[in-house]
Scaffold this active site. Structure first.
Site, PDB file in Angstrom:
ATOM      1  N   SER A   6       0.809  -1.113   0.032  1.00  0.00           N
ATOM      2  CA  SER A   6      -0.007  -0.153   0.111  1.00  0.00           C
ATOM      3  C   SER A   6       1.037   1.283  -0.125  1.00  0.00           C
ATOM      4  CB  SER A   6      -0.950   0.073   1.081  1.00  0.00           C
ATOM      5  OG  SER A   6      -1.492   1.318   1.362  1.00  0.00           O
ATOM      6  N   HIS A  31      -1.100  -1.361  -4.271  1.00  0.00           N
ATOM      7  CA  HIS A  31      -2.452  -0.927  -3.693  1.00  0.00           C
ATOM      8  C   HIS A  31      -2.283   0.623  -3.508  1.00  0.00           C
ATOM      9  CE1 HIS A  31      -5.944  -1.890  -1.314  1.00  0.00           C
ATOM     10  NE2 HIS A  31      -5.540  -0.965  -0.610  1.00  0.00           N
ATOM     11  N   ASP A  33      -4.785   3.831  -2.301  1.00  0.00           N
ATOM     12  CA  ASP A  33      -5.944   4.079  -1.568  1.00  0.00           C
ATOM     13  C   ASP A  33      -6.330   5.453  -1.789  1.00  0.00           C
ATOM     14  OD1 ASP A  33      -6.103   1.773   0.469  1.00  0.00           O
ATOM     15  OD2 ASP A  33      -4.005   2.335   0.843  1.00  0.00           O
ATOM     16  N   MET A  35      -9.083   8.142  -0.593  1.00  0.00           N
ATOM     17  CA  MET A  35     -10.091   8.851   0.399  1.00  0.00           C
ATOM     18  C   MET A  35     -10.514   9.983   0.206  1.00  0.00           C
ATOM     19  SD  MET A  35      -7.602   7.630   3.562  1.00  0.00           S
ATOM     20  CE  MET A  35      -6.808   6.059   3.664  1.00  0.00           C
ATOM     21  N   HIS A  64      -8.082   1.150  -4.367  1.00  0.00           N
ATOM     22  CA  HIS A  64      -9.004   1.131  -3.258  1.00  0.00           C
ATOM     23  C   HIS A  64      -9.793   2.267  -3.158  1.00  0.00           C
ATOM     24  CE1 HIS A  64      -9.625  -0.148   1.357  1.00  0.00           C
ATOM     25  NE2 HIS A  64     -10.802  -0.152   0.595  1.00  0.00           N
ATOM     26  N   MET A  66     -12.186   4.573  -1.150  1.00  0.00           N
ATOM     27  CA  MET A  66     -12.769   4.777   0.295  1.00  0.00           C
ATOM     28  C   MET A  66     -13.489   6.058  -0.106  1.00  0.00           C
ATOM     29  SD  MET A  66      -9.758   3.360   2.461  1.00  0.00           S
ATOM     30  CE  MET A  66      -8.576   3.361   1.243  1.00  0.00           C
ATOM     31  N   MET A 135     -11.674  -5.873   4.525  1.00  0.00           N
ATOM     32  CA  MET A 135     -10.999  -4.643   5.538  1.00  0.00           C
ATOM     33  C   MET A 135     -10.666  -5.068   6.727  1.00  0.00           C
ATOM     34  SD  MET A 135      -9.892  -2.449   3.767  1.00  0.00           S
ATOM     35  CE  MET A 135      -9.315  -1.491   5.123  1.00  0.00           C
ATOM     36  N   ASP A 173      -6.791  -6.313   3.760  1.00  0.00           N
ATOM     37  CA  ASP A 173      -6.055  -4.926   3.835  1.00  0.00           C
ATOM     38  C   ASP A 173      -6.146  -4.574   5.516  1.00  0.00           C
ATOM     39  OD1 ASP A 173      -5.198  -2.412   3.261  1.00  0.00           O
ATOM     40  OD2 ASP A 173      -6.638  -1.877   2.068  1.00  0.00           O
TER      41      ASP A 173
HETATM   42  C1  DX5 Z   1      -6.538   1.811   5.314  1.00  0.00           C
HETATM   43  C2  DX5 Z   1      -5.988   1.602   3.909  1.00  0.00           C
HETATM   44  C3  DX5 Z   1      -4.832   0.608   3.790  1.00  0.00           C
HETATM   45  C4  DX5 Z   1      -3.364   0.968   4.532  1.00  0.00           C
HETATM   46  C5  DX5 Z   1      -3.079  -0.144   5.078  1.00  0.00           C
HETATM   47  O1  DX5 Z   1      -7.576   2.313   5.140  1.00  0.00           O
HETATM   48  O2  DX5 Z   1      -6.961   1.139   3.034  1.00  0.00           O
HETATM   49  O3  DX5 Z   1      -4.569   0.221   2.472  1.00  0.00           O
HETATM   50  O4  DX5 Z   1      -2.662   1.615   3.773  1.00  0.00           O
HETATM   51  O5  DX5 Z   1      -2.224   0.186   6.034  1.00  0.00           O
HETATM   52  P1  DX5 Z   1      -1.391  -0.677   6.982  1.00  0.00           P
HETATM   53  O6  DX5 Z   1      -0.905  -2.102   6.152  1.00  0.00           O
HETATM   54  O7  DX5 Z   1      -0.240  -0.211   7.895  1.00  0.00           O
HETATM   55  O8  DX5 Z   1      -2.251  -1.289   7.955  1.00  0.00           O
HETATM   56 ZN    ZN Z   2      -6.483  -0.184   0.985  1.00  0.00          ZN
END
Ligand code: DX5
Ligand code: ZN
Length: 214
Positions: A6, A31, A33, A35, A64, A66, A135, A173
């Protein structure tokens, strides 16, 4: 094991260097993310960054989302060169339609479930999706503690996928490291996402390898 580091935990000032490092480490996907500060209480990065990442690497991008209303961004995601677009079941009133739209744009479709969302939410689309994302922390931040109940969810999803003939991969994840990764591998996970475990490690390549061998 497919490993998808990630980038939320990468060094943004030296992102190109970290992309090369992940490639050399043998990571399979990246990956990414996204948001929006609404679906989750945090804001990360958006399309200009995804597009630059795609230009800088040949690794498949596993994005991903969110965000609320991810259906509004399917074509823009495709235009950034994304391989797999993952949306949250909780964010889609018409989940089946969003999956069809992602496929119509030539991408693979993933659906993510928050820790409090039961796996049965995927039962009626399991044959339509390419990836189910469990998740194992509440989404929004890296570096959180792994929620152990997620292992049971992976086991239940494995059974649902195998008995339906679905080809969906199971991705997990949040809070993944070599120890939690082993439990997830035993439960039937196919893809592990790891942010802080990889990028905060003294040797990120060794951290990737420790997940790949699971
Ligand atoms: C959290 C993200 C993850 C995050 C995971 O909302 O979706 O992808 O980067 O981080 P770690 O591996 O540090 O929990
Ligand atoms: Zn993620």
């Amino acid at each position: 094991m497919i490993v998808s580091p990630s980038l939320l935990s990468a060094d943004f000032i030296n992102l190109g260097r970290d992309l090369d490092l992940m490639k050399q480490a043998g990571a399979d996907w990246l990956h990414v993310d996204v948001m929006d500060g609404v679906f989750v209480p945090n804001i990360s990065y958006g399309f200009p960054i995804i597009s630059q990442i795609h230009k800088a690497t040949d690794m498949p991008l596993d994005v991903h989302f969110m965000i609320v209303h991810p259906e509004q961004y399917v074509t823009r995601t495709r235009d950034c060169g994304v391989e797999l677009m993952c949306v949250h079941a909780e964010a889609c009133t018409h989940l089946h339609r969003v999956i069809q739209e992602i496929h119509a744009c030539g991408m693979k479709a993933g659906v993510a479930l928050n820790p409090a969302t039961p796996v049965v939410m995927l039962e009626d689309v399991i044959e339509d999706i390419d990836l189910a994302l469990v998740m194992s922390v509440n989404p929004g931040f890296g570096g959180q503690k792994f929620i152990h109940h997620s292992v049971n969810k992976v086991r239940a999803l494995r059974e649902m996928i195998d008995s339906s003939g679905s080809k969906a991969l199971i991705e997990v994840d949040g809070g993944v490291n070599a120890e939690t990764g082993r439990l997830l591998a035993e439960a039937g996970a196919d893809v592990l996402v790891a942010g802080s475990y990889v990028f905060a490690a003294p040797d990120p390549a060794a951290a990737v390898q420790s997940l790949k061998v699971l």
